[in-house]
Design a protein around this motif. Structure first.
Motif, PDB file in Angstrom:
ATOM      1  N   GLU A  21      27.633  48.994  40.767  1.00 34.01           N
ATOM      2  CA  GLU A  21      26.349  49.698  40.913  1.00 34.01           C
ATOM      3  C   GLU A  21      25.066  48.836  41.028  1.00 34.01           C
ATOM      4  O   GLU A  21      24.218  49.416  41.507  1.00 34.01           O
ATOM      5  CB  GLU A  21      26.391  50.556  39.951  1.00 34.01           C
ATOM      6  N   GLU A  22      25.537  47.661  40.992  1.00 26.20           N
ATOM      7  CA  GLU A  22      24.133  46.776  41.113  1.00 26.20           C
ATOM      8  C   GLU A  22      24.139  46.008  42.552  1.00 26.20           C
ATOM      9  O   GLU A  22      23.139  45.453  42.949  1.00 26.20           O
ATOM     10  CB  GLU A  22      24.033  45.449  40.118  1.00 26.20           C
ATOM     11  N   ILE A  23      25.149  46.359  43.453  1.00 23.66           N
ATOM     12  CA  ILE A  23      25.155  45.860  44.897  1.00 23.66           C
ATOM     13  C   ILE A  23      24.512  46.939  45.744  1.00 23.66           C
ATOM     14  O   ILE A  23      24.762  47.995  45.548  1.00 23.66           O
ATOM     15  CB  ILE A  23      26.745  45.665  44.921  1.00 23.66           C
ATOM     16  N   ASP A  24      23.917  46.322  46.558  1.00 19.83           N
ATOM     17  CA  ASP A  24      23.318  47.387  47.738  1.00 19.83           C
ATOM     18  C   ASP A  24      24.149  47.138  49.177  1.00 19.83           C
ATOM     19  O   ASP A  24      25.381  46.468  48.997  1.00 19.83           O
ATOM     20  CB  ASP A  24      21.821  46.768  48.027  1.00 19.83           C
ATOM     21  N   GLU A  25      23.406  47.775  49.852  1.00 21.69           N
ATOM     22  CA  GLU A  25      24.322  47.852  51.336  1.00 21.69           C
ATOM     23  C   GLU A  25      24.361  46.767  52.166  1.00 21.69           C
ATOM     24  O   GLU A  25      25.519  46.581  52.989  1.00 21.69           O
ATOM     25  CB  GLU A  25      23.309  48.780  52.278  1.00 21.69           C
ATOM     26  N   TYR A  26      23.991  45.342  51.546  1.00 19.16           N
ATOM     27  CA  TYR A  26      24.041  44.278  51.825  1.00 19.16           C
ATOM     28  C   TYR A  26      25.200  43.220  51.343  1.00 19.16           C
ATOM     29  O   TYR A  26      25.439  42.170  51.449  1.00 19.16           O
ATOM     30  CB  TYR A  26      22.920  43.271  52.011  1.00 19.16           C
ATOM     31  N   HIS A  28      25.103  42.452  48.283  1.00 18.12           N
ATOM     32  CA  HIS A  28      24.732  41.614  47.082  1.00 18.12           C
ATOM     33  C   HIS A  28      23.837  42.163  46.095  1.00 18.12           C
ATOM     34  O   HIS A  28      23.355  43.695  46.679  1.00 18.12           O
ATOM     35  CB  HIS A  28      24.050  40.412  47.661  1.00 18.12           C
ATOM     36  N   ASN A  30      20.906  44.026  44.685  1.00 15.83           N
ATOM     37  CA  ASN A  30      19.710  44.448  45.148  1.00 15.83           C
ATOM     38  C   ASN A  30      18.426  43.741  44.511  1.00 15.83           C
ATOM     39  O   ASN A  30      18.493  43.619  43.256  1.00 15.83           O
ATOM     40  CB  ASN A  30      19.556  45.875  45.121  1.00 15.83           C
ATOM     41  N   ASN A  31      17.409  43.382  45.143  1.00 14.75           N
ATOM     42  CA  ASN A  31      16.318  42.546  44.635  1.00 14.75           C
ATOM     43  C   ASN A  31      15.672  43.431  43.346  1.00 14.75           C
ATOM     44  O   ASN A  31      15.208  42.876  42.482  1.00 14.75           O
ATOM     45  CB  ASN A  31      15.378  42.403  45.636  1.00 14.75           C
ATOM     46  N   VAL A  33      17.064  45.185  41.289  1.00 13.62           N
ATOM     47  CA  VAL A  33      17.982  44.943  39.958  1.00 13.62           C
ATOM     48  C   VAL A  33      17.388  43.861  39.279  1.00 13.62           C
ATOM     49  O   VAL A  33      17.601  43.644  37.847  1.00 13.62           O
ATOM     50  CB  VAL A  33      19.501  44.814  40.341  1.00 13.62           C
TER      51      VAL A  33
END
Length: 81
Positions: A21-26, A28, A30-31, A33
């Protein structure tokens, strides 16, 4: 006059495994987080030093970040520590 060398305390650290759940659309972490992690470990450190959140609330005092700088050296991915 001779002064002894300055002895700094050891850094307060904890290990965290990146959650899905800490991973974004890229794909990796998300900043935003990283800022949550910094907040979480700051409170862990405060508690270890004897100033837990409950105490801060009771005395109506707390911590505030006035400046933050993060140098992102490499993307953190799910499962990384």
């Amino acid at each position: 006059m001779h002064h002894p060398p300055l002895r700094l305390p050891l850094a307060f650290t904890r290990t965290h495994r990146v959650l899905p759940e800490e991973i974004d659309e890229y794909a990796h972490v998300n900043n935003a987080v990283y800022l949550q992690w910094l907040d979480r470990i700051a409170w862990m450190h405060a508690e270890e030093l004897g100033t837990p959140l409950a105490h801060c609330l009771a005395i109506r005092r707390g911590m505030a970040v006035r400046h933050t700088r993060i140098d992102y050296l490499e993307a953190a991915l799910v499962g990384d520590t």
